[in-house]
Design an enzyme around this catalytic site. Structure first.
Site, PDB file in Angstrom:
ATOM      1  CG  ASN A 160       4.729 -13.919  11.255  1.00 26.50           C
ATOM      2  OD1 ASN A 160       4.459 -13.934  12.452  1.00 26.50           O
ATOM      3  ND2 ASN A 160       4.470 -12.880  10.490  1.00 26.50           N
ATOM      4  NE  ARG A 189       1.653  -9.463  14.675  1.00 28.40           N
ATOM      5  CZ  ARG A 189       2.118  -9.879  13.520  1.00 28.40           C
ATOM      6  NH1 ARG A 189       1.798 -11.090  13.069  1.00 28.40           N
ATOM      7  NH2 ARG A 189       2.886  -9.113  12.771  1.00 28.40           N
ATOM      8  CG  ASP A 192     -10.542   0.257  -2.529  1.00 23.53           C
ATOM      9  OD1 ASP A 192      -9.318   0.295  -2.264  1.00 23.53           O
ATOM     10  OD2 ASP A 192     -11.016   0.614  -3.630  1.00 23.53           O
ATOM     11  CD  GLU A 199       1.339 -13.272  10.101  1.00 27.92           C
ATOM     12  OE1 GLU A 199       1.389 -14.004   9.079  1.00 27.92           O
ATOM     13  OE2 GLU A 199       1.439 -12.041  10.054  1.00 27.92           O
ATOM     14  CG  HIS A 217      -6.815   1.919  -6.205  1.00 30.79           C
ATOM     15  ND1 HIS A 217      -6.664   2.772  -5.123  1.00 30.79           N
ATOM     16  CD2 HIS A 217      -7.847   1.092  -5.862  1.00 30.79           C
ATOM     17  CE1 HIS A 217      -7.573   2.498  -4.203  1.00 30.79           C
ATOM     18  NE2 HIS A 217      -8.292   1.467  -4.627  1.00 30.79           N
ATOM     19  CG  HIS A 262       1.373  -6.406   8.631  1.00 33.45           C
ATOM     20  ND1 HIS A 262       1.139  -7.403   9.560  1.00 33.45           N
ATOM     21  CD2 HIS A 262       1.372  -7.038   7.434  1.00 33.45           C
ATOM     22  CE1 HIS A 262       1.006  -8.571   8.952  1.00 33.45           C
ATOM     23  NE2 HIS A 262       1.136  -8.375   7.655  1.00 33.45           N
ATOM     24  CD  GLN A 314      -3.103  -9.341   5.358  1.00 37.53           C
ATOM     25  OE1 GLN A 314      -2.285  -9.230   6.249  1.00 37.53           O
ATOM     26  NE2 GLN A 314      -3.361 -10.498   4.764  1.00 37.53           N
ATOM     27  CE1 TYR A 347       0.461 -18.578   7.796  1.00 39.46           C
ATOM     28  CE2 TYR A 347       2.491 -17.321   7.979  1.00 39.46           C
ATOM     29  CZ  TYR A 347       1.115 -17.398   8.089  1.00 39.46           C
ATOM     30  OH  TYR A 347       0.394 -16.296   8.488  1.00 39.46           O
ATOM     31  CG  ASN A 395       4.166  -8.908   9.747  1.00 43.16           C
ATOM     32  OD1 ASN A 395       4.005  -9.849  10.511  1.00 43.16           O
ATOM     33  ND2 ASN A 395       3.995  -9.038   8.431  1.00 43.16           N
ATOM     34  CD  GLU A 396       5.492 -12.386   7.237  1.00 43.77           C
ATOM     35  OE1 GLU A 396       5.324 -12.026   6.051  1.00 43.77           O
ATOM     36  OE2 GLU A 396       4.945 -13.390   7.716  1.00 43.77           O
TER      37      GLU A 396
END
Length: 495
Positions: free
Chosen positions: A331, A101, A76, A399, A63, A146, A43, A333, A190-191
């Site tokens: 995490n 993190r 990219d 998160e 892509h 991740h 990310q 939200y 992660n997740e």
């Protein structure tokens, strides 16, 4: 269902006031409570094919033509953190965080996914980042994985192929050996629910495979075994000298019973077990939740299968996996309502196998992302449920964050953080939940998977139209900086 009966009054009475009371907690966060921020390699890093890095599944997906990503965005370049890590650390220093993190790109370390060839340039990037963090008094919290699986490993089946277990452990061994003297906090995954359910079940994340109720269960079985083997590796070969700690980050939203009926309370408990218990129960207790095992076995038999679609652990594996965590990363939200149903969906899949219904009311406050309903009281309920369900583990919120379309005057984000952190502090104060830290998502705006750069979660704005990817502090960054200085959500705290 013992836990359901135990929690019935807990759900209905104890938290009734928290659902309607908007007062912020006025107790200071403890001195040993750690505040940080989080990012992930794909990310933010960019440099997708530089310095010997191999292709991963997100490189491959972004892509594609046509692209599944909003505006044909890719990672990219992203935030170009590969080249701008010193600037990132300077932002972290200015915020005053205790820890950062970040995740490591498997393909940057092992370009083919296999450990026969280590990419020294990629390894040096992370050594430099860790060194820069240490020089500025910031603790690195490293996520080993991740979502960015090396494409060569996906080409031979990816996570549903059990050969990947040892390949992942080989990768982890390289990082423990090369970085472990300076890294004291590790997360294996992660997740993993997003990797498996979204990636191999619902085709919502790379590698975009549709095999609900089959490949996602195989994926999870191998992820859990890889996690346990990696934890054991660290515990037996590295912990004594490196003196670190290792956990896993699981994603969950709070599932609230939609009524006070026993059926809906049981339905919410079932949903929690299918969502969080799927991963936490084996790691803490050695096996999948009993409701998962019974539901999926019964439905598999009805579907004509000779055995359950949910793989089984051997007795040896159960003992080996049990207790393979030092802390649980979470995490969180948002939240949903849950109710029982007399007409289960006959289709295969994680949600269908749970045989309950979950939804988010239209009138709940919503962030820019349609899935992100703002439900602060869910934070306290979740961590308290985890305390009681998993024998009071150490919990780190790895998160928590709020999306908007992009503004420097991000009062919505500040309000979100205030209310969720207040709910978390309530859980620590009134329910004695052992929460050791909190990471805001995210340090800066970044590539948000299928949403590309259309959704912004950062404390810092990033100009993705600028070759320099200029960073600018938002109002929320100044707010978070003040929080970290005062450790207080209101103007005057009570110690």
């Amino acid at each position: 269902m013992r836990s359901v009966i135990h929690f019935v009054f807990f759900f209905i009475i104890v938290f009734n006031e928290a659902q309607v009371n908007g007062t912020l907690n006025n107790k200071r966060f403890p001195d040993d409570f750690k505040f940080g921020v989080a990012t992930a390699s794909y990310q933010v890093e960019g440099a997708w094919n530089e310095d010997g890095k191999g292709e991963n599944v997100w490189d491959q997906v972004t892509h594609r033509v046509p692209s599944p990503i909003v505006n044909n965005d890719t990672g990219d370049v992203a935030c170009d953190s590969y080249h701008k890590y010193k600037e990132d650390v300077a932002m972290l220093k200015d915020l005053g965080v205790d820890f950062y993190r970040f995740s490591i790109s498997w393909s940057r370390i092992l370009p083919t996914g296999f450990d026969n060839k280590i990419n020294e340039a990629g390894l040096q990037y992370y050594k430099n980042l860790v060194k820069e963090l240490r020089a500025n008094g910031i603790e690195p919290l490293v996520t080993l994985y991740h979502w960015d699986l090396p494409q060569p490993l996906q080409d031979i089946g990816g996570w549903p192929n059990e050969i990947i277990i040892d390949k992942y452990v080989d990768y982890a061994r390289v990082l423990f050996r090369e970085l472990g003297d300076e890294v004291k906090y590790w997360l294996t995954f992660n997740e993993p629910k997003q990797t498996c359910n979204a990636g191999y079940g619902l085709a919502q994340k790379a590698p975009f495979i549709t095999s609900p109720g089959m490949a996602d269960y195989l994926c999870t079985h191998n992820v859990l075994r890889a996690h346990a083997k990696t934890w054991r590796l660290y515990d037996e070969q590295f912990r004594k000298d490196q003196k670190g700690t290792i956990g896993i980050t699981l994603d969950i939203q709070w599932y609230e019973p939609s009524s006070n009926s026993t059926a809906d309370i049981e339905a919410a408990e079932t949903k929690m077990q299918f969502a969080l218990g799927w991963y936490a129960n084996p790691i803490v207790y050695g096996d999948y939740p009993s409701i998962m095992q019974s539901n999926i076995a019964r439905r598999s038999a009805q579907e004509g299968f000779k055995e359950s679609r949910l793989p089984q652990f051997t007795e040896e594996e159960k003992k080996y996996m049990k207790g393979t965590y030092d802390f649980l990363g979470v995490n969180l939200y948002t939240a949903s309502l849950v109710r029982a149903t007399d007409e289960p969906n006959p289709s295969m899949g994680l949600d269908e196998d749970s045989e309950v219904l979950a939804w988010q009311p239209d009138d709940w406050e919503t962030a820019f992302s349609s899935w992100l309903k703002v439900v602060p009281w869910g934070m306290r309920k979740l961590v308290t449920w985890m305390k009681n369900t998993y024998d009071n583990p150490k919990i780190m919120i790895t998160e928590n964050g709020y999306s908007d379309s992009g503004t420097l005057e991000d009062d919505g984000r500040i309000s979100y953080y205030e209310r969720y952190l207040s709910s978390l502090r309530d859980a620590m104060e009134f329910d004695e939940v052992d929460v050791i830290g909190y990471a805001a998502w995210s340090l800066m705006d970044n590539f948000e998977w299928l949403a590309g750069y259309s959704e912004k979660f950062g404390l810092y704005h990033v100009d993705f139209n600028s070759p320099n990817r200029e960073r600018t502090a938002k109002k929320s960054a100044l707010w978070y900086k003040n929080l970290l200085e005062t450790r207080c959500l209101v103007e005057e705290c009570v110690d």
